[in-house]
Design a protein around this motif. Structure first.
Motif, PDB file in Angstrom:
ATOM      1  N   PRO A 364       0.834  -1.212   0.000  1.00  0.00           N
ATOM      2  CA  PRO A 364       0.000   0.000   0.000  1.00  0.00           C
ATOM      3  C   PRO A 364       0.868   1.261   0.000  1.00  0.00           C
ATOM      4  O   PRO A 364       1.781   1.396   0.805  1.00  0.00           O
ATOM      5  CB  PRO A 364      -0.800  -0.129   1.296  1.00  0.00           C
ATOM      6  N   ASN A 365       0.597   2.140  -0.939  1.00  0.00           N
ATOM      7  CA  ASN A 365       1.405   3.355  -1.115  1.00  0.00           C
ATOM      8  C   ASN A 365       0.562   4.623  -1.024  1.00  0.00           C
ATOM      9  O   ASN A 365       1.083   5.730  -1.054  1.00  0.00           O
ATOM     10  CB  ASN A 365       2.048   3.340  -2.513  1.00  0.00           C
ATOM     11  N   ALA A 366      -0.760   4.430  -0.968  1.00  0.00           N
ATOM     12  CA  ALA A 366      -1.635   5.597  -1.154  1.00  0.00           C
ATOM     13  C   ALA A 366      -2.727   5.619  -0.099  1.00  0.00           C
ATOM     14  O   ALA A 366      -3.005   4.617   0.557  1.00  0.00           O
ATOM     15  CB  ALA A 366      -2.269   5.519  -2.541  1.00  0.00           C
ATOM     16  N   ILE A 367      -3.326   6.788   0.022  1.00  0.00           N
ATOM     17  CA  ILE A 367      -4.519   6.892   0.876  1.00  0.00           C
ATOM     18  C   ILE A 367      -5.701   7.229  -0.016  1.00  0.00           C
ATOM     19  O   ILE A 367      -5.625   8.122  -0.868  1.00  0.00           O
ATOM     20  CB  ILE A 367      -4.345   7.989   1.941  1.00  0.00           C
ATOM     21  N   LYS A 368      -6.774   6.445   0.171  1.00  0.00           N
ATOM     22  CA  LYS A 368      -8.042   6.730  -0.515  1.00  0.00           C
ATOM     23  C   LYS A 368      -9.030   7.242   0.531  1.00  0.00           C
ATOM     24  O   LYS A 368      -8.954   6.848   1.701  1.00  0.00           O
ATOM     25  CB  LYS A 368      -8.606   5.454  -1.127  1.00  0.00           C
ATOM     26  N   PHE A 369      -9.941   8.053   0.094  1.00  0.00           N
ATOM     27  CA  PHE A 369     -10.926   8.628   1.022  1.00  0.00           C
ATOM     28  C   PHE A 369     -12.322   8.146   0.624  1.00  0.00           C
ATOM     29  O   PHE A 369     -12.727   8.299  -0.528  1.00  0.00           O
ATOM     30  CB  PHE A 369     -10.870  10.161   0.969  1.00  0.00           C
TER      31      PHE A 369
END
Ligand code: UTP
Length: 466
Positions: A364-369
């Motif tokens: 995991p490299n990202a943040i989703k909202f």
């Protein structure tokens, strides 16, 4: 629009997102226009607030220790304040008076199922091959016939599923729904940001990494599309909510609607009895007088295992994502300053780096909202839960065949088992190894099956009763 507006340039700069225009000079006019329209659609101030806020640390373990069973109408209630029969009759009245609309959310990306088209187009009917969309629409058609009204259907898509969904409904004559009975509307998208820098990721030189804003995006999408207003004009007072992946959802079930009405609830959630303490379902509980959901991963084992005197689980109510909302409640949420909160999820998101190279991260490299529809529960002044039997209301298609749970094969078996129960209860029989699938257009429940099969029938060949 051929070049970025000064306002956009200023905003990107203010929120440290100017890298999104770094490949601008390499883009065709069409690519540039498409990138600019994506950038213009984003609320940069809101995104910056979300990125900047530390992960909100909710101490679920502490909260869970205060959790109590929710206010509920359970199947085991011996002397409920509202009987199923009273609820059934109240729900039938609301349906007959045309006060109930059906919301079907179908904007998810369905990554676990691994099906190329929107999940609604998955052929799930065990004998008929009917799609998930057709199964839900058949149920609506059956209920509309029974109550003498066209129950309106509001299908929420996302940019990922919108065009193929609209094409599908057009080519299938809206699955039999009347022209003014179906509305398709699209939810919003949120950008994914790099987990360490907060910078929005580019999916390509001309597009940003966007994903649907969660099923909780429903509330804003209902408002933005004008559906909340149109539903009011049509006399709709209550929305029945279900998700595309559960074809066992008994759309517009009268007793469920009736409990909502008679209990004066703003949001009512259908639940099933948890099979064991640590089952992987959301736990519907009451904390400090507010109904809310604690994810199974947030419920400490010792709390999950607490029992009543008779040995049953104290926190017994499993969420199956079927709800009834007052239209006026959704309207009040739209009009409130905050709306639903966003949740942050650490996910793997492919992107292009500053050299224009495609990167497929392994971790995991990202943040989703994302927003969740069940966050409406604690906002409601009054919320209740109503229990039903899992075998009658819940068989979701989540995973590809071969997985241990929630596959198309599991769902098909649940459908066939339900229809077998209805036929046998009517005094008819199905030979071993033979299957019968019933369309709600033919009979909507066990009662209607009994009305159709007045003399016993023996099914010796697999049959679709459509
Ligand atoms: P899930 O959380 O199971 O997600 O959605 P999904 O997209 O279907 O599947 P995965 O997790 O990618 O494998 C539950 C329901 O909520 C809808 C889905 O279409 C499904 O009916 N949903 C989910 C939306 O409408 N919008 C969203 O942004 C997310």
């Amino acid at each position: 629009m051929s070049s970025p507006s000064p306002t956009l340039i200023e905003q990107l700069s203010r929120y440290q997102q100017s890298h999104l225009l770094q490949f601008e000079s390499q883009l065709s006019a069409a690519e540039k226009a498409s990138l600019l329209s994506e950038l213009e659609s984003i609320d940069w101030q809101q995104l910056s607030r979300l990125v900047g806020s530390e992960d909100e640390v909710i101490d679920w373990h502490a909260l869970a220790r205060r959790a109590e069973p929710p206010p509920a109408f359970a199947l085991s209630d011996r002397s409920p304040s509202i009987t199923r029969q009273q609820a059934f009759e109240a729900g039938e009245r609301a349906l007959r008076e045309g006060k109930v609309g059906f919301i079907l959310v179908a904007g998810g990306q369905g990554t676990r199922l691994g099906f190329d088209l929107p999940k609604g187009l998955y052929p799930i009917g065990p004998i008929s091959g009917r799609t998930l969309f057709q199964m839900h629409c058949d149920r609506v058609l059956g209920m509309s016939r029974r109550y003498g009204v066209d129950i309106p259907v509001y299908v929420m898509t996302s940019p990922a599923t919108d065009a193929p969904t609209r094409e599908y409904f057009e080519s299938e004559q809206r699955c039999g729904l009347a022209a003014d009975q179906l509305q398709v509307f699209c939810q919003g998208m949120m950008p994914a940001v790099d987990a360490s820098t907060g910078k929005v990721l580019l999916a390509s030189k001309s597009s940003i990494a966007l994903s649907p804003d969660g099923h909780g995006g429903l509330v804003a999408a209902l408002q933005k599309s004008g559906i909340l207003q149109q539903a009011a004009e049509r006399g709709i007072e209550y929305f029945y909510y279900a998700q595309i992946d559960n074809p066992l959802a008994q759309v517009c079930q009268p007793d469920f609607i009736g409990y909502h009405l008679l209990a004066g609830s703003q949001m009512t959630t259908q639940v099933v009895q948890k099979r064991f303490a640590e089952e992987k379902v959301g736990n519907v509980v009451s904390i400090d007088g507010r109904v809310q959901i604690i994810e199974y991963s947030d419920l400490p084992a010792d709390v999950a295992k607490l029992q009543n005197a008779d040995g049953s689980l104290r926190l017994w109510a499993g969420n199956i994502a079927i709800h009834v909302f007052d239209r006026s409640f959704l309207k009040s949420v739209v009009e409130s300053a905050h709306g639903l909160p966003f949740h942050r999820a650490h996910k793997k998101v492919s992107f292009i780096d500053s050299q224009g190279q495609n990167i497929d991260p392994k971790d995991p490299n990202a943040i989703k909202f994302e927003r969740f529809v069940f966050d409406l529960l604690p906002i409601a002044e009054r919320a209740i839960v109503v229990e039903d039997a899992a075998q009658d209301v819940f068989a979701p298609v989540k995973n590809a065949n071969g997985a241990a749970v929630d596959t198309p094969a599991h769902t098909q078996q649940a459908i066939l088992d339900q229809h077998r129960r209805w036929i046998e209860a009517a005094g008819s029989s199905i030979d071993p190894g033979v299957n019968v699938e019933i369309s709600p257009r033919w009979a909507i429940d066990a009662t209607e099956v009994a009305e159709k099969l007045t003399t016993p029938v023996r099914f010796s060949e697999s049959t679709f009763l459509g």
